[in-house]
Design an enzyme around this catalytic site. Sequence first.
Site, short mmCIF file in Angstrom:
data_model
loop_
_atom_site.label_atom_id
_atom_site.label_comp_id
_atom_site.label_asym_id
_atom_site.label_seq_id
_atom_site.Cartn_x
_atom_site.Cartn_y
_atom_site.Cartn_z
N PRO A 166 0.66 -1.53 0.11
CG PRO A 166 0.01 -1.05 2.51
CD PRO A 166 0.52 -1.73 1.49
CG ASP A 167 3.97 3.65 1.90
OD1 ASP A 167 3.95 4.85 0.76
OD2 ASP A 167 5.16 4.10 2.92
CG LEU A 168 5.98 -0.17 -4.77
CD1 LEU A 168 6.58 -1.16 -3.92
CD2 LEU A 168 5.45 -1.36 -5.74
#
Length: 238
Positions: A166-168
């Site tokens: 979700p936080d690439l």
Amino acid sequence: MATKIIRNKNSFVLLNEDLSNISESIFAYFENNQEITSTRKKTGRGTVTFFRDGQLNLVHKTYRRGGLIRKLISNFYLWTGLTRTRAYIEFVGLKTMLELGLSVPKPVAARIVRQGIFYKAELITQEIENATTFGKNLAVNNLSTELLERLGRTIKSFHRKGFMHPDLNIENILIDSSKQIFFLDFDQARPLQPKKIQASSDVERFKRSIKKFCLKSGRDFPKVEWETILKSYDDKAH
Ligand SMILES: Nc1ncnc2c1ncn2[C@@H]1O[C@H](COP(=O)(O)OP(=O)(O)O)[C@@H](O)[C@H]1O
Ligand SMILES: [Mg+2]
């Protein structure tokens, strides 16, 4: 890889039992301002400290909030149960991903301390040694076609196994000296059924972080490089 959970009053410690020399005393390094043998310190959103314990090079992270709220309650989160804490989610997530053959750091220990309706949390992972972030490599134009193709395949391998990040972003991707790629920072990751994965949302997130970097450093978006990543992601051969 078994996990041992030790409960003491208000704190929970998770230990990776694959590593026989690790005990809850590993967190003593970070108590009462004891001097720690840290080699480098970096500040991101969280506070990360590199240190050595016996034969192992390790990384300690304190979970901290980003954005404005950080000024108010910095490293406290609302307690809604152990399995919903950032450190538990990341520790267990990393463990599961490793077992599935995905390229992430090995979780070593996690600690969650409850204080009333809040908690604070920490995570220790094994250091990916001699690694640099994707962001650093982008900044110095050190992105070979082979590396970009490998990155596309790495994103695909996570999706195939039912994980998205979700936080690439460009700082959560590490490249070691043999050009192996690792994904980091999974404190919100939850396994999803492969069919539920919106493949594009983390890829879009990653694209935004490259754009942000380009805007800041006054350069053009690396179109050709981006196409190479997407092409290898879509390549049906892997
Ligand atoms: N296991 C690890 N090995 C090497 N470097 C790491 C490791 N874990 C974190 N880092 C470095 O620390 C930075 C911050 O860690 P991260 O888990 O992304 O926390 P946050 O972004 O929440 O501060 C990463 O971008 C990476 O450069
Ligand atoms: Mg990060």
